[in-house]
Design a protein around this motif. Sequence first.
Motif, PDB file in Angstrom:
ATOM      1  N   THR A 114      -6.308 -12.705  -4.444  1.00 19.18           N
ATOM      2  CA  THR A 114      -4.872 -12.509  -4.272  1.00 19.18           C
ATOM      3  C   THR A 114      -4.583 -11.013  -4.237  1.00 19.18           C
ATOM      4  O   THR A 114      -5.041 -10.276  -5.113  1.00 19.18           O
ATOM      5  CB  THR A 114      -4.082 -13.143  -5.437  1.00 19.18           C
ATOM      6  OG1 THR A 114      -4.350 -14.543  -5.488  1.00 19.18           O
ATOM      7  CG2 THR A 114      -2.582 -12.934  -5.251  1.00 19.18           C
ATOM      8  N   LEU A 115      -3.862 -10.569  -3.218  1.00 15.11           N
ATOM      9  CA  LEU A 115      -3.441  -9.168  -3.143  1.00 15.11           C
ATOM     10  C   LEU A 115      -2.091  -9.041  -3.841  1.00 15.11           C
ATOM     11  O   LEU A 115      -1.182  -9.825  -3.582  1.00 15.11           O
ATOM     12  CB  LEU A 115      -3.342  -8.730  -1.683  1.00 15.11           C
ATOM     13  CG  LEU A 115      -2.987  -7.259  -1.422  1.00 15.11           C
ATOM     14  CD1 LEU A 115      -3.586  -6.801  -0.097  1.00 15.11           C
ATOM     15  CD2 LEU A 115      -1.473  -6.999  -1.407  1.00 15.11           C
ATOM     16  N   VAL A 116      -1.987  -8.046  -4.717  1.00 10.95           N
ATOM     17  CA  VAL A 116      -0.745  -7.816  -5.463  1.00 10.95           C
ATOM     18  C   VAL A 116      -0.352  -6.357  -5.335  1.00 10.95           C
ATOM     19  O   VAL A 116      -1.188  -5.457  -5.457  1.00 10.95           O
ATOM     20  CB  VAL A 116      -0.918  -8.168  -6.958  1.00 10.95           C
ATOM     21  CG1 VAL A 116       0.385  -7.908  -7.710  1.00 10.95           C
ATOM     22  CG2 VAL A 116      -1.350  -9.614  -7.134  1.00 10.95           C
ATOM     23  N   THR A 117       0.935  -6.116  -5.073  1.00  4.09           N
ATOM     24  CA  THR A 117       1.451  -4.753  -5.039  1.00  4.09           C
ATOM     25  C   THR A 117       2.817  -4.699  -5.718  1.00  4.09           C
ATOM     26  O   THR A 117       3.598  -5.646  -5.631  1.00  4.09           O
ATOM     27  CB  THR A 117       1.569  -4.219  -3.596  1.00  4.09           C
ATOM     28  OG1 THR A 117       2.117  -2.887  -3.619  1.00  4.09           O
ATOM     29  CG2 THR A 117       2.477  -5.104  -2.748  1.00  4.09           C
ATOM     30  N   ARG A 156       1.948  -2.290   5.967  1.00  2.00           N
ATOM     31  CA  ARG A 156       2.217  -1.078   5.178  1.00  2.00           C
ATOM     32  C   ARG A 156       1.510  -1.105   3.837  1.00  2.00           C
ATOM     33  O   ARG A 156       1.318  -0.056   3.201  1.00  2.00           O
ATOM     34  CB  ARG A 156       3.734  -0.950   4.970  1.00  2.00           C
ATOM     35  CG  ARG A 156       4.186   0.467   4.656  1.00  2.00           C
ATOM     36  CD  ARG A 156       5.690   0.514   4.482  1.00  2.00           C
ATOM     37  NE  ARG A 156       6.095   0.213   3.110  1.00  2.00           N
ATOM     38  CZ  ARG A 156       7.301  -0.214   2.785  1.00  2.00           C
ATOM     39  NH1 ARG A 156       8.207  -0.442   3.720  1.00  2.00           N
ATOM     40  NH2 ARG A 156       7.602  -0.434   1.510  1.00  2.00           N
ATOM     41  N   VAL A 157       1.092  -2.280   3.389  1.00  2.00           N
ATOM     42  CA  VAL A 157       0.402  -2.404   2.101  1.00  2.00           C
ATOM     43  C   VAL A 157      -0.801  -1.477   2.023  1.00  2.00           C
ATOM     44  O   VAL A 157      -1.097  -0.904   0.963  1.00  2.00           O
ATOM     45  CB  VAL A 157      -0.030  -3.882   1.875  1.00  2.00           C
ATOM     46  CG1 VAL A 157      -1.062  -3.981   0.765  1.00  2.00           C
ATOM     47  CG2 VAL A 157       1.183  -4.733   1.554  1.00  2.00           C
ATOM     48  N   PRO A 161      -0.346   1.757  -3.139  1.00  2.00           N
ATOM     49  CA  PRO A 161      -1.204   1.161  -4.174  1.00  2.00           C
ATOM     50  C   PRO A 161      -1.121  -0.365  -4.175  1.00  2.00           C
ATOM     51  O   PRO A 161      -0.041  -0.945  -4.063  1.00  2.00           O
ATOM     52  CB  PRO A 161      -0.622   1.733  -5.479  1.00  2.00           C
ATOM     53  CG  PRO A 161       0.095   2.974  -5.065  1.00  2.00           C
ATOM     54  CD  PRO A 161       0.647   2.690  -3.706  1.00  2.00           C
ATOM     55  N   TYR A 162      -2.269  -1.005  -4.277  1.00  2.00           N
ATOM     56  CA  TYR A 162      -2.345  -2.458  -4.400  1.00  2.00           C
ATOM     57  C   TYR A 162      -3.609  -2.799  -5.175  1.00  2.00           C
ATOM     58  O   TYR A 162      -4.485  -1.949  -5.362  1.00  2.00           O
ATOM     59  CB  TYR A 162      -2.351  -3.141  -3.027  1.00  2.00           C
ATOM     60  CG  TYR A 162      -3.586  -2.855  -2.202  1.00  2.00           C
ATOM     61  CD1 TYR A 162      -4.760  -3.602  -2.351  1.00  2.00           C
ATOM     62  CD2 TYR A 162      -3.592  -1.817  -1.256  1.00  2.00           C
ATOM     63  CE1 TYR A 162      -5.894  -3.331  -1.600  1.00  2.00           C
ATOM     64  CE2 TYR A 162      -4.711  -1.534  -0.505  1.00  2.00           C
ATOM     65  CZ  TYR A 162      -5.866  -2.292  -0.669  1.00  2.00           C
ATOM     66  OH  TYR A 162      -6.989  -2.022   0.070  1.00  2.00           O
ATOM     67  N   ARG A 163      -3.683  -4.048  -5.619  1.00  2.00           N
ATOM     68  CA  ARG A 163      -4.911  -4.497  -6.271  1.00  2.00           C
ATOM     69  C   ARG A 163      -5.278  -5.882  -5.749  1.00  2.00           C
ATOM     70  O   ARG A 163      -4.407  -6.635  -5.287  1.00  2.00           O
ATOM     71  CB  ARG A 163      -4.753  -4.522  -7.791  1.00  2.00           C
ATOM     72  CG  ARG A 163      -3.815  -5.584  -8.342  1.00  2.00           C
ATOM     73  CD  ARG A 163      -3.643  -5.418  -9.856  1.00  2.00           C
ATOM     74  NE  ARG A 163      -2.986  -6.556 -10.490  1.00  2.00           N
ATOM     75  CZ  ARG A 163      -1.663  -6.719 -10.567  1.00  2.00           C
ATOM     76  NH1 ARG A 163      -0.863  -5.801 -10.041  1.00  2.00           N
ATOM     77  NH2 ARG A 163      -1.151  -7.777 -11.163  1.00  2.00           N
ATOM     78  N   LEU A 164      -6.553  -6.194  -5.806  1.00  2.00           N
ATOM     79  CA  LEU A 164      -7.034  -7.511  -5.432  1.00  2.00           C
ATOM     80  C   LEU A 164      -7.517  -8.212  -6.691  1.00  2.00           C
ATOM     81  O   LEU A 164      -8.290  -7.652  -7.466  1.00  2.00           O
ATOM     82  CB  LEU A 164      -8.173  -7.405  -4.404  1.00  2.00           C
ATOM     83  CG  LEU A 164      -7.740  -6.996  -2.990  1.00  2.00           C
ATOM     84  CD1 LEU A 164      -8.937  -6.562  -2.166  1.00  2.00           C
ATOM     85  CD2 LEU A 164      -7.004  -8.133  -2.299  1.00  2.00           C
TER      86      LEU A 164
END
Length: 289
Positions: A114-117, A156-157, A161-164
């Motif tokens: 799951t990608l979360v930003t 744009r993600v 910054p994002y996390r997996l």
Amino acid sequence: MPERPFYQPGASSVEGLPLMLQMFYNHPLVMLKPHWHAQVEVNFIVQGRVHYRMAEHEISLSAGEMCLFWGGLPHQMDDLSDDAIYAGAHLPLVHFFRLHLPADIRHRLMTGATLVTNATDQSDNDNFKRWNEYARSGDPARAEHAVNELLLRLERVRFEPYRLVPERVAGQGAGNAFDQQSSRNVGRMCDFIAENFLYDIDCVTIAAAADIHPKYAMSLFKKSTGMTLNEYVNLLRLSYAQALLMHEDANVLRVAMDSGFGSLSAFNKSFRKLAGMSPSDFRRAGGAR
């Protein structure tokens, strides 16, 4: 205290319409059990908090966070705050492959991450509300505009910054990069499958729709999605069957036939592998209050 309403799949819901891109902006509902669908899902939390149980991990999100995940693996929103509001979309794979995302992100999403930003702002709230209105306006030009803007927002993600979740498993490699022609070929196959999954189709007819060799089609689809062509066809059939099983008068044999399975045994085997229970048990659980 009154019971909370809960989500239940139906013929007009995301499970029964694997070809349709749907957008939403509303109060989410608790799911009594995991569900699955053949679209990539984007959720933006407008207000409150929600909790998800994914196939192999759990995740909590609060206002201002956005996530992206593959809906083809069983997942469940099992808890939320009373004031929760979320927005987002269900993206058929053909739209997902239009996204210019790093190959690593695409590969991880298709294999269960799951990608979360939290790199969002007020404009996201405004935009998701407008995209939902455009998508439901009945005006094809507005709906197309909403889809194109949403895809650009998701692209744009990669600049923020994002996390997996979960973190990369040791030894798990990144996905292969694909050129535009490969993505178009996968998109053509996804389109053909979505329009014909209820019929008797195989890798030869699917490859012909993309005008490529069957062996190349099988290899390209597997590398791109993590699934074989047959697994993806079965996923769409099982998503459709999931919706049919929610009808009060559903007959498991009839659902198997109407969902494109050639036999009840094949249907039971595929359903149990994905859902962890038989179609009959799933139907009975769906009737519980």
